[in-house]
Design a protein around this motif. Structure first.
Motif, PDB file in Angstrom:
ATOM      1  N   ASN A   1     -35.969  42.782  80.490  1.00  0.00           N
ATOM      2  CA  ASN A   1     -35.139  41.802  80.106  1.00  0.00           C
ATOM      3  C   ASN A   1     -33.846  42.273  79.387  1.00  0.00           C
ATOM      4  OD1 ASN A   1     -37.174  39.698  80.815  1.00  0.00           O
ATOM      5  ND2 ASN A   1     -38.198  40.351  78.807  1.00  0.00           N
ATOM      6  N   LEU A   2     -32.676  41.577  79.356  1.00  0.00           N
ATOM      7  CA  LEU A   2     -31.509  41.882  78.715  1.00  0.00           C
ATOM      8  C   LEU A   2     -31.141  41.076  77.492  1.00  0.00           C
ATOM      9  CD1 LEU A   2     -29.612  42.598  81.966  1.00  0.00           C
ATOM     10  CD2 LEU A   2     -30.734  44.374  80.510  1.00  0.00           C
ATOM     11  N   ASP A   3     -30.450  41.497  76.739  1.00  0.00           N
ATOM     12  CA  ASP A   3     -30.183  40.496  75.700  1.00  0.00           C
ATOM     13  C   ASP A   3     -28.390  40.651  75.509  1.00  0.00           C
ATOM     14  OD1 ASP A   3     -30.231  38.886  73.497  1.00  0.00           O
ATOM     15  OD2 ASP A   3     -31.394  39.923  72.165  1.00  0.00           O
ATOM     16  N   LEU A   4     -27.559  39.801  75.789  1.00  0.00           N
ATOM     17  CA  LEU A   4     -26.039  39.996  75.681  1.00  0.00           C
ATOM     18  C   LEU A   4     -25.671  39.655  74.288  1.00  0.00           C
ATOM     19  CD1 LEU A   4     -23.392  40.083  77.401  1.00  0.00           C
ATOM     20  CD2 LEU A   4     -23.552  37.480  77.527  1.00  0.00           C
ATOM     21  N   LEU A   5     -24.605  40.593  73.827  1.00  0.00           N
ATOM     22  CA  LEU A   5     -24.146  40.367  72.754  1.00  0.00           C
ATOM     23  C   LEU A   5     -22.989  39.650  72.522  1.00  0.00           C
ATOM     24  CD1 LEU A   5     -24.022  41.526  69.618  1.00  0.00           C
ATOM     25  CD2 LEU A   5     -22.544  43.298  70.402  1.00  0.00           C
ATOM     26  N   VAL A   6     -23.069  38.335  71.682  1.00  0.00           N
ATOM     27  CA  VAL A   6     -22.260  37.327  71.760  1.00  0.00           C
ATOM     28  C   VAL A   6     -21.435  37.273  70.312  1.00  0.00           C
ATOM     29  CG1 VAL A   6     -22.816  36.051  73.841  1.00  0.00           C
ATOM     30  CG2 VAL A   6     -23.806  35.656  71.498  1.00  0.00           C
ATOM     31  N   ASP A   7     -20.454  36.800  70.126  1.00  0.00           N
ATOM     32  CA  ASP A   7     -19.866  36.744  68.660  1.00  0.00           C
ATOM     33  C   ASP A   7     -20.109  35.473  68.069  1.00  0.00           C
ATOM     34  OD1 ASP A   7     -18.353  34.532  70.041  1.00  0.00           O
ATOM     35  OD2 ASP A   7     -16.280  35.488  69.907  1.00  0.00           O
ATOM     36  N   ASN A   8     -20.922  34.534  68.336  1.00  0.00           N
ATOM     37  CA  ASN A   8     -21.463  33.517  67.501  1.00  0.00           C
ATOM     38  C   ASN A   8     -22.698  32.838  68.167  1.00  0.00           C
ATOM     39  OD1 ASN A   8     -20.797  30.670  69.141  1.00  0.00           O
ATOM     40  ND2 ASN A   8     -18.655  31.674  68.869  1.00  0.00           N
ATOM     41  N   VAL A   9     -23.345  32.206  67.013  1.00  0.00           N
ATOM     42  CA  VAL A   9     -24.774  31.811  67.544  1.00  0.00           C
ATOM     43  C   VAL A   9     -24.646  30.371  68.552  1.00  0.00           C
ATOM     44  CG1 VAL A   9     -26.723  30.289  66.429  1.00  0.00           C
ATOM     45  CG2 VAL A   9     -25.603  32.290  65.050  1.00  0.00           C
ATOM     46  N   ASP A  10     -23.661  29.849  68.582  1.00  0.00           N
ATOM     47  CA  ASP A  10     -23.456  28.800  69.493  1.00  0.00           C
ATOM     48  C   ASP A  10     -23.495  29.263  71.084  1.00  0.00           C
ATOM     49  OD1 ASP A  10     -23.325  26.675  67.725  1.00  0.00           O
ATOM     50  OD2 ASP A  10     -21.120  26.568  67.547  1.00  0.00           O
ATOM     51  N   LYS A  11     -22.809  30.491  71.261  1.00  0.00           N
ATOM     52  CA  LYS A  11     -22.751  31.175  72.594  1.00  0.00           C
ATOM     53  C   LYS A  11     -24.124  31.721  72.748  1.00  0.00           C
ATOM     54  CE  LYS A  11     -17.988  32.488  72.733  1.00  0.00           C
ATOM     55  NZ  LYS A  11     -17.009  33.622  72.654  1.00  0.00           N
ATOM     56  N   ALA A  12     -24.951  32.014  71.859  1.00  0.00           N
ATOM     57  CA  ALA A  12     -26.089  32.770  72.017  1.00  0.00           C
ATOM     58  C   ALA A  12     -27.383  31.510  72.284  1.00  0.00           C
ATOM     59  CB  ALA A  12     -26.857  33.392  70.804  1.00  0.00           C
ATOM     60  N   TYR A  13     -26.979  30.367  71.911  1.00  0.00           N
ATOM     61  CA  TYR A  13     -27.840  29.111  72.311  1.00  0.00           C
ATOM     62  C   TYR A  13     -27.690  28.532  73.591  1.00  0.00           C
ATOM     63  CZ  TYR A  13     -29.938  28.547  67.583  1.00  0.00           C
ATOM     64  OH  TYR A  13     -30.640  28.930  66.360  1.00  0.00           O
ATOM     65  N   ASN A  14     -26.053  28.692  73.774  1.00  0.00           N
ATOM     66  CA  ASN A  14     -25.877  28.145  75.080  1.00  0.00           C
ATOM     67  C   ASN A  14     -26.426  29.100  76.247  1.00  0.00           C
ATOM     68  OD1 ASN A  14     -24.165  26.786  76.873  1.00  0.00           O
ATOM     69  ND2 ASN A  14     -22.930  28.393  77.270  1.00  0.00           N
TER      70      ASN A  14
END
Length: 135
Positions: A99-112
């Protein structure tokens, strides 16, 4: 001799996959409940500056991802997100299997991003592009 020459050509093409994996892709932010704000492979602080990209000497600006120890730090992966091919580097740890986990700058992007089952290509294992073949 022919097999060695073909392998040399393959290794010079930076976007020729060395291997293909499948797993889940999720998103995370540097200040998630189980995150310390630093990248496990480099110790770089991503929380203070909200860094989500890395400039690699071979691949240019790429996304930052976390993986398990199944991929070495510095590995380059190519994946598709919302119909767009993207390239990322493994600079963090904390997930299991392939599995992979993409680092994003905000929670909304992570939820998306949610939790998506993806197929992704390995373009580089670790910090140098090589293979595991022996002739």
């Amino acid at each position: 001799a022919m097999a060695i020459k073909i392998e040399e050509i393959r290794l010079k093409d930076l976007y020729y996959p060395l291997d293909t994996y499948v797993g889940y892709l999720t998103g995370y932010v540097a200040d998630c409940p189980l995150c310390g704000g630093t990248l496990g492979c480099t110790g770089q602080d991503v929380l203070t500056n909200r860094i989500t990209k890395y400039t690699d000497s071979q691949y240019g600006e790429v996304d930052i991802m976390a993986s398990s120890t199944s991929l070495e730090c510095g590995s380059i992966v190519q994946y598709e997100l919302d119909g767009v091919k993207r390239t990322a580097i493994v600079l963090d740890r904390g997930v299991v299997g392939t599995n992979l986990d993409l680092l994003v700058d905000n929670v909304d992007k992570a939820y998306n991003i949610g939790k998506r089952y993806i197929t992704y290509d390995i373009l580089r294992f670790g910090w140098s592009r090589s293979n595991s073949w022996s002739f």
